[in-house]
Design a protein around this motif. Structure first.
Motif, PDB file in Angstrom:
ATOM      1  N   LEU A  34      16.351 -16.730   1.624  1.00  0.00           N
ATOM      2  CA  LEU A  34      15.406 -17.257   2.536  1.00  0.00           C
ATOM      3  C   LEU A  34      13.982 -17.236   1.799  1.00  0.00           C
ATOM      4  O   LEU A  34      13.533 -16.078   1.514  1.00  0.00           O
ATOM      5  CB  LEU A  34      15.196 -16.554   3.772  1.00  0.00           C
ATOM      6  CG  LEU A  34      16.696 -16.403   4.865  1.00  0.00           C
ATOM      7  CD1 LEU A  34      17.221 -15.107   4.235  1.00  0.00           C
ATOM      8  CD2 LEU A  34      16.238 -16.392   6.075  1.00  0.00           C
ATOM      9  N   ILE A  35      13.546 -18.360   1.776  1.00  0.00           N
ATOM     10  CA  ILE A  35      12.230 -18.273   1.352  1.00  0.00           C
ATOM     11  C   ILE A  35      11.202 -18.702   2.252  1.00  0.00           C
ATOM     12  O   ILE A  35      11.466 -19.718   3.177  1.00  0.00           O
ATOM     13  CB  ILE A  35      12.058 -19.544   0.163  1.00  0.00           C
ATOM     14  CG1 ILE A  35      12.902 -19.198  -0.934  1.00  0.00           C
ATOM     15  CG2 ILE A  35      10.546 -19.845  -0.287  1.00  0.00           C
ATOM     16  CD1 ILE A  35      12.873 -20.194  -2.252  1.00  0.00           C
ATOM     17  N   ILE A  36      10.070 -17.881   2.522  1.00  0.00           N
ATOM     18  CA  ILE A  36       9.003 -18.318   3.546  1.00  0.00           C
ATOM     19  C   ILE A  36       7.642 -18.780   2.716  1.00  0.00           C
ATOM     20  O   ILE A  36       7.107 -17.895   2.155  1.00  0.00           O
ATOM     21  CB  ILE A  36       8.618 -17.110   4.405  1.00  0.00           C
ATOM     22  CG1 ILE A  36      10.194 -16.629   5.090  1.00  0.00           C
ATOM     23  CG2 ILE A  36       7.785 -17.337   5.472  1.00  0.00           C
ATOM     24  CD1 ILE A  36       9.947 -15.478   5.704  1.00  0.00           C
ATOM     25  N   THR A  37       7.061 -19.784   2.592  1.00  0.00           N
ATOM     26  CA  THR A  37       6.102 -20.139   1.628  1.00  0.00           C
ATOM     27  C   THR A  37       5.189 -21.085   2.762  1.00  0.00           C
ATOM     28  O   THR A  37       5.309 -21.120   3.782  1.00  0.00           O
ATOM     29  CB  THR A  37       6.585 -21.062   0.420  1.00  0.00           C
ATOM     30  OG1 THR A  37       5.668 -21.274  -0.503  1.00  0.00           O
ATOM     31  CG2 THR A  37       7.223 -22.385   1.046  1.00  0.00           C
ATOM     32  N   GLY A  38       4.065 -21.603   1.970  1.00  0.00           N
ATOM     33  CA  GLY A  38       3.276 -22.599   2.450  1.00  0.00           C
ATOM     34  C   GLY A  38       1.595 -21.862   2.359  1.00  0.00           C
ATOM     35  O   GLY A  38       1.618 -20.623   1.980  1.00  0.00           O
ATOM     36  N   ASN A  39       0.592 -22.392   2.942  1.00  0.00           N
ATOM     37  CA  ASN A  39      -0.491 -21.823   2.956  1.00  0.00           C
ATOM     38  C   ASN A  39      -1.197 -21.106   4.218  1.00  0.00           C
ATOM     39  O   ASN A  39      -2.225 -20.628   4.361  1.00  0.00           O
ATOM     40  CB  ASN A  39      -1.412 -23.047   2.663  1.00  0.00           C
ATOM     41  CG  ASN A  39      -1.451 -23.574   1.449  1.00  0.00           C
ATOM     42  OD1 ASN A  39      -0.943 -23.017   0.326  1.00  0.00           O
ATOM     43  ND2 ASN A  39      -1.664 -24.948   0.883  1.00  0.00           N
ATOM     44  N   VAL A  63      12.468  -3.067  -0.279  1.00  0.00           N
ATOM     45  CA  VAL A  63      11.246  -3.971  -0.442  1.00  0.00           C
ATOM     46  C   VAL A  63      10.566  -3.985  -1.563  1.00  0.00           C
ATOM     47  O   VAL A  63      10.491  -2.635  -2.271  1.00  0.00           O
ATOM     48  CB  VAL A  63      10.182  -3.581   0.891  1.00  0.00           C
ATOM     49  CG1 VAL A  63       8.766  -4.306   0.618  1.00  0.00           C
ATOM     50  CG2 VAL A  63      10.698  -3.758   2.248  1.00  0.00           C
ATOM     51  N   VAL A  64      10.267  -5.024  -2.125  1.00  0.00           N
ATOM     52  CA  VAL A  64       9.418  -5.122  -3.620  1.00  0.00           C
ATOM     53  C   VAL A  64       8.350  -5.944  -3.239  1.00  0.00           C
ATOM     54  O   VAL A  64       8.100  -6.986  -2.662  1.00  0.00           O
ATOM     55  CB  VAL A  64      10.356  -5.941  -4.632  1.00  0.00           C
ATOM     56  CG1 VAL A  64       9.403  -5.980  -6.039  1.00  0.00           C
ATOM     57  CG2 VAL A  64      11.695  -5.350  -4.634  1.00  0.00           C
ATOM     58  N   GLN A  65       6.896  -5.077  -3.283  1.00  0.00           N
ATOM     59  CA  GLN A  65       5.736  -5.960  -3.012  1.00  0.00           C
ATOM     60  C   GLN A  65       4.936  -6.171  -4.636  1.00  0.00           C
ATOM     61  O   GLN A  65       4.441  -5.495  -5.114  1.00  0.00           O
ATOM     62  CB  GLN A  65       4.823  -4.666  -2.261  1.00  0.00           C
ATOM     63  CG  GLN A  65       5.179  -4.607  -0.804  1.00  0.00           C
ATOM     64  CD  GLN A  65       4.298  -3.774   0.115  1.00  0.00           C
ATOM     65  OE1 GLN A  65       4.134  -2.574  -0.130  1.00  0.00           O
ATOM     66  NE2 GLN A  65       3.374  -4.422   0.898  1.00  0.00           N
ATOM     67  N   LEU A 128      11.256  -9.451  -1.263  1.00  0.00           N
ATOM     68  CA  LEU A 128      10.466  -9.771  -2.563  1.00  0.00           C
ATOM     69  C   LEU A 128       9.313 -10.597  -2.199  1.00  0.00           C
ATOM     70  O   LEU A 128       9.010 -11.702  -1.979  1.00  0.00           O
ATOM     71  CB  LEU A 128      11.267 -10.709  -3.609  1.00  0.00           C
ATOM     72  CG  LEU A 128      12.921 -10.191  -4.023  1.00  0.00           C
ATOM     73  CD1 LEU A 128      13.293 -11.305  -4.925  1.00  0.00           C
ATOM     74  CD2 LEU A 128      12.542  -8.884  -4.894  1.00  0.00           C
ATOM     75  N   ASP A 129       8.358  -9.803  -1.781  1.00  0.00           N
ATOM     76  CA  ASP A 129       7.249 -10.173  -0.937  1.00  0.00           C
ATOM     77  C   ASP A 129       6.066 -10.370  -1.987  1.00  0.00           C
ATOM     78  O   ASP A 129       5.849  -9.943  -3.019  1.00  0.00           O
ATOM     79  CB  ASP A 129       6.581  -8.753  -0.104  1.00  0.00           C
ATOM     80  CG  ASP A 129       5.341  -9.373   0.497  1.00  0.00           C
ATOM     81  OD1 ASP A 129       5.276 -10.296   1.067  1.00  0.00           O
ATOM     82  OD2 ASP A 129       4.404  -8.396   0.699  1.00  0.00           O
ATOM     83  N   GLU A 130       5.618 -11.780  -2.089  1.00  0.00           N
ATOM     84  CA  GLU A 130       4.728 -12.420  -2.912  1.00  0.00           C
ATOM     85  C   GLU A 130       5.321 -12.821  -4.320  1.00  0.00           C
ATOM     86  O   GLU A 130       4.629 -12.829  -5.217  1.00  0.00           O
ATOM     87  CB  GLU A 130       3.539 -11.591  -2.987  1.00  0.00           C
ATOM     88  CG  GLU A 130       2.672 -11.014  -1.746  1.00  0.00           C
ATOM     89  CD  GLU A 130       2.346 -12.118  -0.826  1.00  0.00           C
ATOM     90  OE1 GLU A 130       2.429 -13.294  -1.309  1.00  0.00           O
ATOM     91  OE2 GLU A 130       1.479 -11.760   0.298  1.00  0.00           O
ATOM     92  N   VAL A 159      15.000 -12.245   0.918  1.00  0.00           N
ATOM     93  CA  VAL A 159      13.818 -13.033   1.407  1.00  0.00           C
ATOM     94  C   VAL A 159      12.694 -12.892   0.458  1.00  0.00           C
ATOM     95  O   VAL A 159      12.309 -11.887   0.007  1.00  0.00           O
ATOM     96  CB  VAL A 159      13.338 -12.211   2.784  1.00  0.00           C
ATOM     97  CG1 VAL A 159      11.959 -13.100   3.322  1.00  0.00           C
ATOM     98  CG2 VAL A 159      14.384 -12.252   3.797  1.00  0.00           C
ATOM     99  N   ILE A 160      12.028 -13.978   0.185  1.00  0.00           N
ATOM    100  CA  ILE A 160      11.090 -14.452  -0.941  1.00  0.00           C
ATOM    101  C   ILE A 160      10.068 -14.998  -0.112  1.00  0.00           C
ATOM    102  O   ILE A 160      10.368 -15.914   0.515  1.00  0.00           O
ATOM    103  CB  ILE A 160      11.429 -15.328  -1.970  1.00  0.00           C
ATOM    104  CG1 ILE A 160      12.788 -14.642  -2.812  1.00  0.00           C
ATOM    105  CG2 ILE A 160      10.502 -15.535  -2.939  1.00  0.00           C
ATOM    106  CD1 ILE A 160      13.379 -15.526  -3.639  1.00  0.00           C
TER     107      ILE A 160
END
Length: 198
Positions: A34-39, A63-65, A128-130, A159-160
């Motif tokens: 799952l990718i959660i992107t955008g501005n 979790v990886v920050q 994979l946060d950020e 989740v990215i």
């Protein structure tokens, strides 16, 4: 003439049949990307919500920050109490360090930890946060990142989060959501609020 309740019942029944049909067709059981992107604001929040959901169901998550590692993190404080391991880049925002070489070294170090999570079938979910920034800035090898994600255990989901997800990431994703920036308190001079924004 048909009353509102009767019309509503017919409409609801058609919707139910459509939803039930889609549920019946979805028979593949495996982890997803799952990718959660955008501005817009809320990408990491959505990612951490998914981790909380996973842990709430009794599964293990990791979790990886990337990027935000120097901040006090309410999500990390809470989830570590539930045995969720974190790998944290720890350098903060790239515009604060202003040192490309040290940022690359920090990204590569935390990526080595991420690879361990992504190879371990005990983790039902890895956030994979950020991560998107690491690929957009060429801090990590894109081909390696894609390969590791593609070769993770079959039932593990990933989740990215982050702005500007590159096409190669979107291509391997099962779900891509984009959060749009319509209005943001910070642009009106309102400080980020502990317990709400971070």
């Amino acid at each position: 003439m048909m009353d509102k309740q009767a019309k509503h019942k017919i409409k609801s029944q058609k919707l139910k049949e459509k939803v039930d049909s889609h549920v019946a067709q979805a028979q593949t059981e495996r982890g997803v990307v799952l990718i959660i992107t955008g501005n817009g604001k809320g990408k990491s929040t959505a990612g951490f919500g998914t981790v909380a959901r996973c842990v709430g169901h009794g599964y293990q998550a990791a979790v990886v920050q990337f990027i935000k590692g120097t901040w006090d993190c309410g999500e990390r404080t809470l989830l570590e109490q539930h045995d969720v391991p974190f790998a944290v880049m720890g350098t903060g925002f790239t515009w604060e360090t202003q040192d490309r070489e040290s940022d690359i070294a920090a990204a590569e170090k935390v990526w080595r930890e991420a690879k361990l999570f992504l190879a371990d079938p005990q983790y039902h979910l890895v956030l994979l946060d950020e991560l998107t920034y690491m690929l957009g800035y060429d801090y990590l090898n894109k081909e390696e990142v894609i390969e590791v994600i593609n070769n993770r255990p079959k039932n593990q989901s990933v989740v990215i989060t982050g702005r500007g997800a590159i096409k190669a990431l979107k291509d391997i994703a099962d779900t891509v959501s984009e959060i749009k920036d319509i209005k943001h308190a910070f642009k009106a001079g309102i400080k980020a609020r502990k317990g709400v924004d971070w």
